[in-house]
Design a protein around this motif. Sequence first.
Motif, PDB file in Angstrom:
ATOM      1  N   SER A 118       0.918  -1.094   0.001  1.00  0.00           N
ATOM      2  CA  SER A 118      -0.113  -0.177  -0.035  1.00  0.00           C
ATOM      3  C   SER A 118       0.934   1.140  -0.141  1.00  0.00           C
ATOM      4  O   SER A 118       2.052   1.226   0.360  1.00  0.00           O
ATOM      5  CB  SER A 118      -0.867   0.229   1.125  1.00  0.00           C
ATOM      6  OG  SER A 118      -1.551  -1.423   1.250  1.00  0.00           O
ATOM      7  N   SER A 119       0.286   2.238  -0.077  1.00  0.00           N
ATOM      8  CA  SER A 119       1.001   3.600  -0.116  1.00  0.00           C
ATOM      9  C   SER A 119       0.780   4.371   1.090  1.00  0.00           C
ATOM     10  O   SER A 119       0.596   5.918   0.924  1.00  0.00           O
ATOM     11  CB  SER A 119       0.360   4.420  -1.539  1.00  0.00           C
ATOM     12  OG  SER A 119      -0.914   4.820  -1.646  1.00  0.00           O
ATOM     13  N   THR A 120       0.586   3.781   1.955  1.00  0.00           N
ATOM     14  CA  THR A 120       0.436   4.481   3.306  1.00  0.00           C
ATOM     15  C   THR A 120       1.825   5.323   3.722  1.00  0.00           C
ATOM     16  O   THR A 120       2.687   4.927   3.657  1.00  0.00           O
ATOM     17  CB  THR A 120      -0.146   3.461   4.662  1.00  0.00           C
ATOM     18  OG1 THR A 120      -1.119   2.960   4.100  1.00  0.00           O
ATOM     19  CG2 THR A 120      -0.310   4.423   5.761  1.00  0.00           C
ATOM     20  N   LYS A 121       1.355   6.717   4.055  1.00  0.00           N
ATOM     21  CA  LYS A 121       2.548   7.410   4.399  1.00  0.00           C
ATOM     22  C   LYS A 121       2.747   7.858   5.788  1.00  0.00           C
ATOM     23  O   LYS A 121       3.819   8.307   6.108  1.00  0.00           O
ATOM     24  CB  LYS A 121       2.469   8.911   3.381  1.00  0.00           C
ATOM     25  CG  LYS A 121       2.255   8.378   1.793  1.00  0.00           C
ATOM     26  CD  LYS A 121       2.145   9.606   1.230  1.00  0.00           C
ATOM     27  CE  LYS A 121       2.298   9.467  -0.468  1.00  0.00           C
ATOM     28  NZ  LYS A 121       2.186  10.531  -1.090  1.00  0.00           N
ATOM     29  N   LEU A 122       1.567   7.994   6.424  1.00  0.00           N
ATOM     30  CA  LEU A 122       1.740   8.755   7.585  1.00  0.00           C
ATOM     31  C   LEU A 122       1.149   7.705   8.905  1.00  0.00           C
ATOM     32  O   LEU A 122       0.100   7.087   8.674  1.00  0.00           O
ATOM     33  CB  LEU A 122       1.011  10.000   7.669  1.00  0.00           C
ATOM     34  CG  LEU A 122       1.252  10.915   8.717  1.00  0.00           C
ATOM     35  CD1 LEU A 122       2.512  11.483   9.149  1.00  0.00           C
ATOM     36  CD2 LEU A 122       0.238  12.246   8.579  1.00  0.00           C
ATOM     37  N   ALA A 123       1.880   7.669   9.846  1.00  0.00           N
ATOM     38  CA  ALA A 123       1.292   6.890  11.170  1.00  0.00           C
ATOM     39  C   ALA A 123       0.907   8.059  12.473  1.00  0.00           C
ATOM     40  O   ALA A 123       1.869   8.738  12.549  1.00  0.00           O
ATOM     41  CB  ALA A 123       1.918   5.836  11.653  1.00  0.00           C
ATOM     42  N   LEU A 124      -0.331   7.836  13.002  1.00  0.00           N
ATOM     43  CA  LEU A 124      -0.246   8.693  13.976  1.00  0.00           C
ATOM     44  C   LEU A 124      -0.710   8.265  15.324  1.00  0.00           C
ATOM     45  O   LEU A 124      -1.295   7.065  15.333  1.00  0.00           O
ATOM     46  CB  LEU A 124      -1.756   9.527  13.664  1.00  0.00           C
ATOM     47  CG  LEU A 124      -1.598  10.567  12.343  1.00  0.00           C
ATOM     48  CD1 LEU A 124      -2.936  11.407  12.252  1.00  0.00           C
ATOM     49  CD2 LEU A 124      -0.284  11.371  12.243  1.00  0.00           C
ATOM     50  N   TYR A 125      -0.365   8.376  16.365  1.00  0.00           N
ATOM     51  CA  TYR A 125      -0.444   7.939  17.675  1.00  0.00           C
ATOM     52  C   TYR A 125      -1.144   8.980  18.812  1.00  0.00           C
ATOM     53  O   TYR A 125      -0.583  10.098  18.938  1.00  0.00           O
ATOM     54  CB  TYR A 125       0.833   7.434  18.164  1.00  0.00           C
ATOM     55  CG  TYR A 125       1.561   6.503  17.100  1.00  0.00           C
ATOM     56  CD1 TYR A 125       1.612   5.042  17.136  1.00  0.00           C
ATOM     57  CD2 TYR A 125       2.507   7.090  15.962  1.00  0.00           C
ATOM     58  CE1 TYR A 125       2.081   4.403  16.328  1.00  0.00           C
ATOM     59  CE2 TYR A 125       2.997   6.345  15.263  1.00  0.00           C
ATOM     60  CZ  TYR A 125       2.919   4.878  15.437  1.00  0.00           C
ATOM     61  OH  TYR A 125       3.782   4.306  14.433  1.00  0.00           O
TER      62      TYR A 125
END
Length: 423
Positions: A118-125
């Motif tokens: 996939s082209s997921t770019k950002l992870a937030l927590y």
Amino acid sequence: MAPDARRATLTRRVRSMGGRLVRRFGLLPAGTPDGLGQDDELVGRSWPYEVLVYFADTSEALYQIEQWYSTLEVLDAEHRVVVVTRDSRTAARVRAGSSLDVRTIAHYTTLDDVLARSSTKLALYVNHNPENFTCLRFGTLVHVSLMHGDSDKVVTVSNQTKAYDFSFVAGRAAVDRMARYATLYDAQARCIPVGRPQLDEQTAERERHRMLRTPDDLPTVLYAPTWEGGQRSAEYGSVASHGLAVVRALVESGRYRVLYRPHPLTGVRDASYGEADAAIRSYLDGLAPDRQAPGGWDGGGELATAFARADLLVCDVSGVAMDWLATGSPLVITRPAGPVAVARSPLTDLAPSLAAQDADGVVALVDRELGLDPTRAERLALREYYLGDTAPGAATAAFVEACERLFEVRDTELARIEAATQE
């Protein structure tokens, strides 16, 4: 197969079946993810999401992500967002409370497989759960700590912050706090002020409630303490040390209505907090139930609604104090009863402080703050320093723009790494 081998195989199967039944029927201890994932339907496939919100907690900690729903929904309208949980019960609650897509993933290998396709770019927590490292291991993402409020608690300068590529913070105060108290951390480079998007609707909510007020209404004091914290070193809560004395003194003065809003985790670690919370609720429940009743308690709902009903806040060292600054109204901050470290700041220096031994004197303190409000000018000057631009919509726009800038950072970094491998 030898008898011992057959017995061992049977034992493993029984344990596995027992574990599945325990998870399926929700018999796990509180705080334990059930691990009932959608892994089978996700492996071997890609997904369309640019942003992943990783939330490894169970439903007891939902308040940490709930405050981000509206902001994430705005982001999702432009860049697809998915919330990844490790607990199916939590996933159901997130789906019920928001319009966000949710996926439950039990095994990190599943996430590895999906992200590779996939082209997921950002992870937030939204917290520092140790399970965040399950997702932090992926170098194809930019990892950003949002947390669930800004405060002068020492947790806001935790060494855990270094695990993330960047931190979205409310205002300049958070950057300065990190620069002052965090070791070996470049706060100027890694902290990105975006304001507090959660406050965007607070002004309108407050105005709606003010229009319903009459001249005969008593001024309302909101008592919104924090919980006891995950360990003694983070015990900023005042419920057990101040709570009932503060509420009783204000009510019995006959001059104020009291709205009590405890933290949702009150009493989960320390039973004395749960007992003190129950005592306050019982006392308030015993008051006359008419419109001018001098007290009541708020079991949930939007914090902005509680803010809108209040004229003054009594709280602990917590994110509630920061968010209250947007109202422009006075506040009193309790002093922790134990030897708890507080990151000294302009707000803790400015706001009146209430020690446990002085809890009975809260009425005189509230009288002065509502009558004279001697620190109003200085407090209003701190609002932008702590919260950034509080004009409706400004923080949400800043949040989306910051995410988009980090998409570009991620793409640039991956291109750099690819070029380096081809040299």
